[in-house]
Design an enzyme around this catalytic site. Structure first.
Site, PDB file in Angstrom:
ATOM      1  N   GLY A 278       0.770  -1.232   0.000  1.00 36.40           N
ATOM      2  CA  GLY A 278       0.000   0.000   0.000  1.00 36.40           C
ATOM      3  C   GLY A 278       0.799   1.278   0.000  1.00 36.40           C
ATOM      4  O   GLY A 278       0.221   2.367   0.019  1.00 36.40           O
ATOM      5  N   ARG A 323       2.896  -1.776  -5.998  1.00 36.77           N
ATOM      6  CA  ARG A 323       3.047  -0.512  -6.723  1.00 36.77           C
ATOM      7  C   ARG A 323       4.404   0.157  -6.465  1.00 36.77           C
ATOM      8  O   ARG A 323       5.022   0.674  -7.386  1.00 36.77           O
ATOM      9  CB  ARG A 323       1.924   0.427  -6.258  1.00 36.77           C
ATOM     10  CG  ARG A 323       1.894   1.755  -6.956  1.00 36.77           C
ATOM     11  CD  ARG A 323       0.907   2.717  -6.260  1.00 36.77           C
ATOM     12  NE  ARG A 323      -0.219   2.045  -5.671  1.00 36.77           N
ATOM     13  CZ  ARG A 323      -1.444   2.012  -6.198  1.00 36.77           C
ATOM     14  NH1 ARG A 323      -1.686   2.636  -7.315  1.00 36.77           N
ATOM     15  NH2 ARG A 323      -2.424   1.375  -5.577  1.00 36.77           N
ATOM     16  N   CYS A 391     -15.082   3.982 -27.206  1.00 41.11           N
ATOM     17  CA  CYS A 391     -16.372   4.631 -27.443  1.00 41.11           C
ATOM     18  C   CYS A 391     -16.996   5.018 -26.122  1.00 41.11           C
ATOM     19  O   CYS A 391     -18.011   4.449 -25.708  1.00 41.11           O
ATOM     20  CB  CYS A 391     -17.275   3.690 -28.213  1.00 41.11           C
ATOM     21  SG  CYS A 391     -16.549   3.312 -29.792  1.00 41.11           S
TER      22      CYS A 391
HETATM   23  N1  LLP Z   1      -1.161  -7.011  -0.175  1.00 40.56           N
HETATM   24  C1  LLP Z   1      -2.485  -7.162  -0.289  1.00 40.56           C
HETATM   25  C2  LLP Z   1      -3.165  -8.127   0.575  1.00 40.56           C
HETATM   26  C3  LLP Z   1      -3.214  -6.412  -1.213  1.00 40.56           C
HETATM   27  O1  LLP Z   1      -4.519  -6.575  -1.316  1.00 40.56           O
HETATM   28  C4  LLP Z   1      -2.528  -5.492  -2.045  1.00 40.56           C
HETATM   29  C5  LLP Z   1      -3.240  -4.698  -3.027  1.00 40.56           C
HETATM   30  C6  LLP Z   1      -1.138  -5.378  -1.905  1.00 40.56           C
HETATM   31  C7  LLP Z   1      -0.491  -6.147  -0.949  1.00 40.56           C
HETATM   32  C8  LLP Z   1      -0.312  -4.467  -2.751  1.00 40.56           C
HETATM   33  O2  LLP Z   1      -0.658  -3.138  -2.631  1.00 40.56           O
HETATM   34  P1  LLP Z   1       0.268  -2.012  -3.310  1.00 40.56           P
HETATM   35  O3  LLP Z   1       1.580  -1.964  -2.552  1.00 40.56           O
HETATM   36  O4  LLP Z   1       0.473  -2.386  -4.715  1.00 40.56           O
HETATM   37  O5  LLP Z   1      -0.527  -0.767  -3.164  1.00 40.56           O
HETATM   38  N2  LLP Z   1      -6.080  -1.462  -8.453  1.00 40.56           N
HETATM   39  C9  LLP Z   1      -5.768  -0.488  -7.418  1.00 40.56           C
HETATM   40  C10 LLP Z   1      -4.984  -1.097  -6.299  1.00 40.56           C
HETATM   41  C11 LLP Z   1      -5.649  -2.311  -5.695  1.00 40.56           C
HETATM   42  C12 LLP Z   1      -4.757  -2.923  -4.683  1.00 40.56           C
HETATM   43  C13 LLP Z   1      -5.301  -4.211  -4.218  1.00 40.56           C
HETATM   44  N3  LLP Z   1      -4.479  -4.838  -3.241  1.00 40.56           N
HETATM   45  C14 LLP Z   1      -5.023   0.666  -8.054  1.00 40.56           C
HETATM   46  O6  LLP Z   1      -4.838   0.667  -9.262  1.00 40.56           O
HETATM   47  O7  LLP Z   1      -4.652   1.606  -7.381  1.00 40.56           O
END
Ligand code: LLP
Length: 463
Positions: A278, A323, A391
């Protein structure tokens, strides 16, 4: 995701509606490394380059749109997370951000583990040689088949997300004569300061088992009783694109509180906690993300302080950045098809992709920046909106950005920080073909995910 007010002073425009836009950057040709991959620059002709290859060559050889990924930057970021957390902690890259076999191999080589959340991600991990014990399996509704495959493969942990799943995983493990290592994902009641759809630790949502009302404690009681399970820890993931560490602090405090209750009730000190992913990245130059070593220091300090206060042995920490590792390492390369000035409003720049390769703007109101990359320009800035070819009027890639006013069809523009949740969330809307991912390193470009073809589309259409 706010916009700063437009400052007083000279601006290109009578075309700027009052009060909503950042000022044009001082130099439209600059490629700020906050948002661009580390090896990105411009050559003597003003053409952007990455990993020693210029974008015109990339477009000629691989077509557009294309995701261009800086392999050296990916590896460096993975290594930075690994070394920031050191030998006493584990870094699980969250494959949902972007996963391919090449990425799995890089992670393996750089000493990271992998978080997967579907049978497809598990298959990708295993087929690229990630040892199963370095894989964590996530998801709020894993199918019995997915669970069986994960247990059979010998994944290092399954993260349990519901009372039903506790029983399901225990039965499947037992039927296979195994004892599966598991963590329980809890929701700690933190409202992460992020978009509603990507905040996950408040209670009114689908993930995890609430700490509130004793539900998490009950889940632990049940898991400890089942022979097929070895409960190794507690998991918390509070959301995504977070800059403020205070949410993690509250989460760690509450997770450690649960560990203490478990010790008091069962006489067991669980050896691990996972604080999820996150951590935010810069999508525009206004964002200020924290470095992995600062994050590691903050998280490990919080956990050991809380454990000392609770007189618990400090558990092994793991984290799951997705991310923060892959996001900044890629940009999407597009060719401009049309340039349409709308008097008194802005100029619409249509590119050869759109919401099928980047749904984040439409879905989360995400902000991106954009630059002309096939040449440098000394033209005035013009307020632009980069839109796709779908579209749908919501098919916006970059909502508000400044591009040079001499922008023309055939120019290449690129949107940085598209490494995470762009290819992995890409679709075939309007039967548009998903772009390739091209990894560039040391003067060489290599396709790691090829462009979809019309044959690919027709192969699935068996009617
Ligand atoms: N761990 C778990 C249990 C998660 O559900 C997630 C992301 C992560 C780690 C990794 O999170 P990150 O470090 O990548 O923020 N589609 C959305 C983000 C959804 C994230 C879902 N879970 C976006 O494009 O911002």
């Amino acid at each position: 995701m706010s916009r700063s007010a437009h400052p007083a002073g000279p601006r290109h425009a009578d075309v700027l509606p009052e009060g909503h836009y950042s000022a044009p950057p001082a130099d439209l040709n600059a490629l700020d490394h906050k948002v661009w991959a580390q090896t990105v620059g411009r050559n003597a002709d003003g053409v952007a380059t990455v990993g020693g290859v210029d974008v015109k060559t990339l477009a000629e050889e691989h077509g557009t749109p294309a995701y261009i990924l800086d392999e050296a930057d990916f590896r460096a970021r993975a290594r930075a997370w690994r070394s920031a957390f050191g030998a006493d902690a584990d870094v699980f890259y969250a494959g949902k951000a972007f996963l391919s076999r090449a990425v799995v191999r890089w992670l393996h080589e750089e000493g990271l583990n992998l978080d997967v959340c579907s049978g497809g991600e598990l298959a990708t991990a295993l087929s690229a040689g990630m040892p199963a014990e370095r894989v964590a399996f996530h998801g709020n509704n894993k199918s019995p088949d997915e669970i069986r495959r994960a247990v059979e493969a010998g994944v290092g942990r399954i993260v349990l997300d519901s009372f039903q799943e506790i029983v399901r995983v225990a039965h499947i493990a037992q039927s296979l004569g195994k004892r599966q290592k598991v963590q329980i994902r809890i929701t700690v009641g933190v409202e992460a300061h992020t978009h509603e759809f990507i905040a996950t630790a408040h209670e009114d949502q689908k993930f995890g088992i609430p700490l509130a009302g004793g539900q998490a404690a009950e889940a632990v009681r049940r898991a400890l009783q089942l022979d097929g399970l070895e409960l190794i820890g507690i998991h918390s993931h509070i959301g995504s694109q977070i800059f403020d560490m205070s949410g993690f602090e509250v989460a760690a405090h509450r997770v450690v509180g649960l560990l203490k209750d478990i010790r008091d009730e069962h006489g067991v000190e669980l050896p691990e906690i996972d604080l999820g992913g996150g951590l935010g990245i810069a999508y525009t130059s206004d964002d200020d993300p924290r470095e992995p070593h600062e994050i590691a220091k903050a998280l490990t300090e919080i956990v050991s302080r809380e454990c000392d206060a609770a007189r618990l042995r400090t558990p092994r920490i793991s984290v799951e950045p997705g991310r923060a590792i892959v996001g900044p390492t890629a940009f999407t390369l597009y060719e401009v098809g049309t340039v349409k000035p709308l008097e008194g409003l802005r100029t619409y720049v249509s590119v050869d992709g759109g919401m099928s390769d980047n749904i984040r703007t439409a879905l989360y109101d995400a902000e991106y920046s954009v630059a002309l990359v096939s040449r440098a320009s000394s033209a005035e800035p013009m307020l632009a909106r980069v839109v796709g070819k779908h579209c749908e009027s919501g098919d916006i890639v970059v909502k508000d950005a400044f591009l040079p006013a001499d922008l023309a069809p055939g120019d290449l523009i690129a949107v940085p920080a598209t490494g995470a949740y762009c290819r992995s969330m890409a679709s075939n809307y309007n039967h548009v073909l998903r772009p390739p991912v091209v990894a560039v390193k040391d003067g060489e470009a290599r396709v790691i995910v090829r462009r979809e073809t019309e044959e690919d589309l027709l192969r699935l259409d068996v009617g």
